[in-house]
Design a protein around this motif. Structure first.
Motif, mmCIF file in Angstrom:
data_model
loop_
_atom_site.group_PDB
_atom_site.id
_atom_site.type_symbol
_atom_site.label_atom_id
_atom_site.label_comp_id
_atom_site.label_asym_id
_atom_site.label_seq_id
_atom_site.Cartn_x
_atom_site.Cartn_y
_atom_site.Cartn_z
ATOM 1 N N ASP A 17 57.217 -22.910 10.782
ATOM 2 C CA ASP A 17 56.480 -23.054 9.904
ATOM 3 C C ASP A 17 55.896 -24.875 9.953
ATOM 4 N N GLY A 18 57.050 -25.548 10.354
ATOM 5 C CA GLY A 18 56.762 -26.988 10.752
ATOM 6 C C GLY A 18 55.751 -27.442 11.591
ATOM 7 N N GLN A 19 55.772 -26.565 12.520
ATOM 8 C CA GLN A 19 54.746 -26.368 13.536
ATOM 9 C C GLN A 19 53.264 -26.366 13.265
ATOM 10 N N LEU A 20 53.037 -25.217 12.373
ATOM 11 C CA LEU A 20 51.939 -24.617 11.985
ATOM 12 C C LEU A 20 51.015 -25.753 11.491
ATOM 13 N N PRO A 21 51.010 -26.473 10.497
ATOM 14 C CA PRO A 21 50.096 -27.414 10.084
ATOM 15 C C PRO A 21 49.431 -28.185 11.124
ATOM 16 N N LYS A 22 49.818 -28.920 12.131
ATOM 17 C CA LYS A 22 49.573 -29.413 13.291
ATOM 18 C C LYS A 22 48.653 -28.781 14.020
ATOM 19 N N LEU A 23 48.914 -27.335 14.217
ATOM 20 C CA LEU A 23 48.053 -26.380 15.293
ATOM 21 C C LEU A 23 46.962 -26.002 14.226
ATOM 22 N N ALA A 24 47.038 -25.737 12.976
ATOM 23 C CA ALA A 24 46.121 -25.374 12.344
ATOM 24 C C ALA A 24 44.785 -26.280 12.173
ATOM 25 N N ARG A 25 45.270 -27.700 12.013
ATOM 26 C CA ARG A 25 44.213 -28.700 11.824
ATOM 27 C C ARG A 25 43.184 -28.643 10.706
ATOM 28 N N HIS A 72 48.758 -16.329 14.334
ATOM 29 C CA HIS A 72 49.100 -15.172 14.972
ATOM 30 C C HIS A 72 50.336 -15.462 15.869
ATOM 31 N N ARG A 73 50.320 -16.859 16.288
ATOM 32 C CA ARG A 73 51.599 -17.411 17.045
ATOM 33 C C ARG A 73 52.785 -17.421 16.199
ATOM 34 N N ARG A 74 52.569 -18.037 14.719
ATOM 35 C CA ARG A 74 53.675 -18.053 13.799
ATOM 36 C C ARG A 74 54.145 -16.413 13.450
ATOM 37 N N ARG A 75 53.249 -15.715 13.394
ATOM 38 C CA ARG A 75 53.687 -14.175 12.887
ATOM 39 C C ARG A 75 54.592 -13.685 14.038
ATOM 40 N N ARG A 76 54.224 -14.062 15.530
ATOM 41 C CA ARG A 76 54.878 -13.426 16.485
ATOM 42 C C ARG A 76 56.386 -14.214 16.789
ATOM 43 N N GLY A 77 56.364 -15.328 15.928
ATOM 44 C CA GLY A 77 57.923 -15.865 16.194
ATOM 45 C C GLY A 77 57.643 -17.086 17.088
#
Length: 73
Positions: free
Chosen positions: A56-64, A47-52
């Motif tokens: 994309d580079g930060q997503l994997p760390k947060l998605a765990r 959701h945070r990625r979709r809202r900008g």
């Protein structure tokens, strides 16, 4: 984020991947799947990625995610 980037219909099971590789004359030596460690964390990060609010580079760390090496082709 473009719509459909992480759509379920784009995901493949390990066995499907192995079959595709075989058809191309390649061999899968090891195939592992992954799953989120915490589904809520994955949803929040998406959701945070979709809202900008993250890249994309930060997503994997947060998605765990965690590997599931017991899945065989």
């Amino acid at each position: 984020m473009p719509r459909g980037r992480y759509a379920v219909h784009r995901l493949r099971r390990p066995a499907e991947l192995a079959e595709s590789l075989d058809r191309a004359g390649l061999r899968a030596r090891e195939v592992s799947a992954f799953k989120p460690r915490d589904a809520r964390g994955l949803v929040r990060a998406t959701h945070r990625r979709r809202r900008g609010r993250l890249t994309d580079g930060q997503l994997p760390k947060l998605a765990r995610r965690t590997l599931c090496p017991t899945l065989a082709p």
